[in-house]
Design an enzyme around this catalytic site. Structure first.
Site, PDB file in Angstrom:
ATOM      1  NE  ARG A 157      -3.865  -2.211   0.654  1.00 27.12           N
ATOM      2  CZ  ARG A 157      -4.016  -3.301   0.025  1.00 27.12           C
ATOM      3  NH1 ARG A 157      -3.382  -3.115  -1.130  1.00 27.12           N
ATOM      4  NH2 ARG A 157      -4.855  -4.101   0.003  1.00 27.12           N
ATOM      5  CB  SER A 234      -7.201  -3.902   6.573  1.00 30.55           C
ATOM      6  OG  SER A 234      -7.674  -4.994   5.768  1.00 30.55           O
ATOM      7  CD  GLU A 329      -4.617  -0.951   4.548  1.00 25.34           C
ATOM      8  OE1 GLU A 329      -4.439  -2.206   4.834  1.00 25.34           O
ATOM      9  OE2 GLU A 329      -5.679  -0.829   3.782  1.00 25.34           O
TER      10      GLU A 329
HETATM   11  C1  FAD Z   1     -15.365  -1.120   4.724  1.00 24.39           C
HETATM   12  C2  FAD Z   1     -13.984  -0.752   4.082  1.00 24.39           C
HETATM   13  C3  FAD Z   1     -13.221  -1.623   3.096  1.00 24.39           C
HETATM   14  C4  FAD Z   1     -12.129  -1.270   2.452  1.00 24.39           C
HETATM   15  N1  FAD Z   1     -11.457  -2.177   1.694  1.00 24.39           N
HETATM   16  C5  FAD Z   1     -10.392  -1.785   0.952  1.00 24.39           C
HETATM   17  C6  FAD Z   1      -9.885  -2.723   0.290  1.00 24.39           C
HETATM   18  O1  FAD Z   1     -10.118  -3.915  -0.050  1.00 24.39           O
HETATM   19  N2  FAD Z   1      -8.304  -2.392  -0.426  1.00 24.39           N
HETATM   20  C7  FAD Z   1      -7.921  -1.270   0.040  1.00 24.39           C
HETATM   21  O2  FAD Z   1      -6.942  -0.876  -0.582  1.00 24.39           O
HETATM   22  N3  FAD Z   1      -8.545  -0.306   0.785  1.00 24.39           N
HETATM   23  C8  FAD Z   1      -9.646  -0.549   1.243  1.00 24.39           C
HETATM   24  N4  FAD Z   1     -10.275   0.385   2.124  1.00 24.39           N
HETATM   25  C9  FAD Z   1      -9.642   1.569   2.360  1.00 24.39           C
HETATM   26  C10 FAD Z   1     -10.172   2.694   1.794  1.00 24.39           C
HETATM   27  O3  FAD Z   1     -11.592   2.423   1.372  1.00 24.39           O
HETATM   28  C11 FAD Z   1      -9.024   3.151   0.470  1.00 24.39           C
HETATM   29  O4  FAD Z   1      -8.223   3.318   1.064  1.00 24.39           O
HETATM   30  C12 FAD Z   1      -9.725   4.231  -0.307  1.00 24.39           C
HETATM   31  O5  FAD Z   1      -9.217   4.436  -1.459  1.00 24.39           O
HETATM   32  C13 FAD Z   1      -9.490   5.395   0.550  1.00 24.39           C
HETATM   33  O6  FAD Z   1     -10.448   6.742  -0.196  1.00 24.39           O
HETATM   34  P1  FAD Z   1     -11.274   7.766   0.167  1.00 24.39           P
HETATM   35  O7  FAD Z   1     -11.609   8.851  -0.742  1.00 24.39           O
HETATM   36  O8  FAD Z   1     -12.253   7.362   1.309  1.00 24.39           O
HETATM   37  O9  FAD Z   1      -9.827   8.457   1.026  1.00 24.39           O
HETATM   38  P2  FAD Z   1      -9.861   9.336   2.419  1.00 24.39           P
HETATM   39  O10 FAD Z   1      -9.864   8.387   3.824  1.00 24.39           O
HETATM   40  O11 FAD Z   1     -10.886  10.445   2.143  1.00 24.39           O
HETATM   41  O12 FAD Z   1      -8.395   9.668   2.331  1.00 24.39           O
HETATM   42  C14 FAD Z   1      -7.131   9.031   2.420  1.00 24.39           C
HETATM   43  C15 FAD Z   1      -5.887   9.644   2.297  1.00 24.39           C
HETATM   44  O13 FAD Z   1      -5.785  10.117   1.062  1.00 24.39           O
HETATM   45  C16 FAD Z   1      -5.555  11.512   0.995  1.00 24.39           C
HETATM   46  N5  FAD Z   1      -6.464  12.004  -0.386  1.00 24.39           N
HETATM   47  C17 FAD Z   1      -7.678  11.577  -0.705  1.00 24.39           C
HETATM   48  N6  FAD Z   1      -8.178  12.390  -1.572  1.00 24.39           N
HETATM   49  C18 FAD Z   1      -6.933  12.771  -2.173  1.00 24.39           C
HETATM   50  C19 FAD Z   1      -6.594  13.431  -3.325  1.00 24.39           C
HETATM   51  N7  FAD Z   1      -7.602  13.798  -4.447  1.00 24.39           N
HETATM   52  N8  FAD Z   1      -5.099  13.798  -3.707  1.00 24.39           N
HETATM   53  C20 FAD Z   1      -4.369  13.478  -2.823  1.00 24.39           C
HETATM   54  N9  FAD Z   1      -4.511  12.773  -1.489  1.00 24.39           N
HETATM   55  C21 FAD Z   1      -6.021  12.442  -1.385  1.00 24.39           C
HETATM   56  C22 FAD Z   1      -6.291  12.167   2.446  1.00 24.39           C
HETATM   57  O14 FAD Z   1      -6.038  13.416   2.634  1.00 24.39           O
HETATM   58  C23 FAD Z   1      -5.876  10.863   3.162  1.00 24.39           C
HETATM   59  O15 FAD Z   1      -4.624  10.998   3.859  1.00 24.39           O
HETATM   60  C24 FAD Z   1     -11.345  -0.108   2.803  1.00 24.39           C
HETATM   61  C25 FAD Z   1     -12.126   0.708   3.630  1.00 24.39           C
HETATM   62  C26 FAD Z   1     -13.586   0.460   4.367  1.00 24.39           C
HETATM   63  C27 FAD Z   1     -14.048   1.633   5.276  1.00 24.39           C
END
Ligand code: FAD
Length: 338
Positions: A157, A234, A329
């Site tokens: 990651r 996770s 993570e």
């Molecule tokens: C139920 C559940 C299941 C999940 N399953 C997985 C999985 O299978 N695999 C996996 O890899 N992850 C998983 N995740 C984690 C998560 O969904 C991913 O990491 C997702 O890509 C985060 O996206 P977000 O828009 O919610 O990011 P956010 O939580 O809003 O942000 C995450 C980080 O990215 C930064 N960020 C957000 N947008 C931008 C942008 N446009 N430019 C630069 N930085 C930015 C934020 O400042 C922060 O530091 C899961 C989460 C949940 C709750």
């Protein structure tokens, strides 16, 4: 305007933002960040808030919610604005007869955040399909188009975006395949669920349905009514070790260029933490998911301190049993394990 960060994150914890803004276009997003930087105001970008835990004291700066929109298909490639929710993008790509994203179905969050931790599931990672992305570099002040080679994608990651506030991802372009047939299935549990063997291909939409089903069983598809999904997915990374301690030798393990990757969920369970463990923390406001021990969940009314206390206890228990230190993570902003 909501300023409570708990309303913007899937763990539903976190205090208030000192300032809050919504960016509806890439120009707005860049202008907001530029102005904040000129004023020396700290910036926190929030997409779907599904990989973030923010302190109970909130964020002493500007929180920008990314709500930019737009998708465009050109041949086999798909351009997507950062603010587009990820799973509908996956569904739309399959509806358009483009394969490649099917194994990434059901992951919460927005498209702009998928390169941040090179989001992956069921044998596919974002970097498998990413052709280029547009970034705003807060240090140079320039907007640039990057190929994946500049993103520092590594294992576990990793990317240059993870734990760095330097870059704002404005949009991504993915290189897909014009086909209704999936990529070869790469993950044993998915192959079992589909009744095929690893390396086989099936209709891409069948992979999506199977992945959504498997994820749902583990509480890995967001459902507001199900507290098992009030999480960041996770909480801990699967550790990569040079050598697996004897006590952990029965844990599922995978070869990795930098060592041996070992299942964090196995370590947690075999350190004595069962599904649903932790109700004594925070008066029952937090617990491990009843479906998946790798997810720390908010049972309702949790604070960030409650989440940190439970996660720290799990880390300590695993360390005491196996001598292995689990590392979060998700992004912790203004908070840390104790
Ligand atoms: C139920 C559940 C299941 C999940 N399953 C997985 C999985 O299978 N695999 C996996 O890899 N992850 C998983 N995740 C984690 C998560 O969904 C991913 O990491 C997702 O890509 C985060 O996206 P977000 O828009 O919610 O990011 P956010 O939580 O809003 O942000 C995450 C980080 O990215 C930064 N960020 C957000 N947008 C931008 C942008 N446009 N430019 C630069 N930085 C930015 C934020 O400042 C922060 O530091 C899961 C989460 C949940 C709750």
């Amino acid at each position: 305007m909501p300023t409570a960060i708990s309303e913007l994150t899937t763990m539903r914890v976190g205090g208030s933002a000192r300032e809050f803004a919504v960016a509806k276009t890439s120009d707005e997003l860049v202008s907001l960040v530029r102005a904040a930087d000129a004023a020396h105001t700290p910036v926190l970008l929030i997409g779907g808030g599904s990989n973030l835990v923010v302190a109970d004291s909130g964020f002493d700066g500007l929180v920008i919610k990314v709500e930019t929109s737009g998708t465009r298909i050109d041949g086999d490639s798909m351009w997507v604005a950062a603010g587009e929710p990820w799973d509908p993008v996956v569904a739309a790509s399959l509806d358009e007869g483009l394969a490649g994203l099917e194994a990434l179905s059901g992951i919460p969050g927005l498209t702009g955040a998928t390169p941040v931790q090179n989001v992956g599931a069921y044998g596919t990672v974002t970097s498998d399909v990413l052709r280029e992305l547009t970034v705003y570099d807060r240090e140079s002040g320039r907007i640039e188009v990057w190929g994946p080679d500049r993103c520092g994608f590594g294992l576990h990651r990793q990317s240059v975006f993870k734990h760095s506030m330097r870059y704002v991802i404005l949009d991504t372009t993915m290189e897909l395949r014009r086909s209704t047939v999936s990529d070869p299935v790469r993950y044993a549990g998915l192959a079992d669920r589909l009744g095929v063997t690893i390396g086989d291909t099936v209709p891409a939409k069948d992979v999506r349905e199977a992945v959504l089903d498997l994820r749902g069983q583990k509480g890995m598809v967001l459902d507001p009514a199900d507290h098992d999904t009030w999480s960041v997915g996770s909480f801990f990374l699967n550790p990569v070790l040079e050598e697996v301690p004897e006590k952990a030798s029965r844990a599922p393990q995978y070869p990795d260029p930098s060592g041996i990757k070992i299942h964090a969920a196995w370590l947690i369970q075999n350190a004595g933490f069962a599904h649903g463990f932790g109700t004594e923390f925070g008066n029952g406001t937090v617990a491990l998911s009843t479906k998946h021990v790798l997810a720390v969940t908010n049972r309702g009314g949790a604070s960030t301190a409650d989440v940190m206390a439970l996660a720290s206890h799990i880390r300590d228990g695993v360390r005491a049993e196996f001598g292995i230190t689990l590392v979060p993570e998700c992004d912790l902003v203004g908070c840390s394990l104790t």
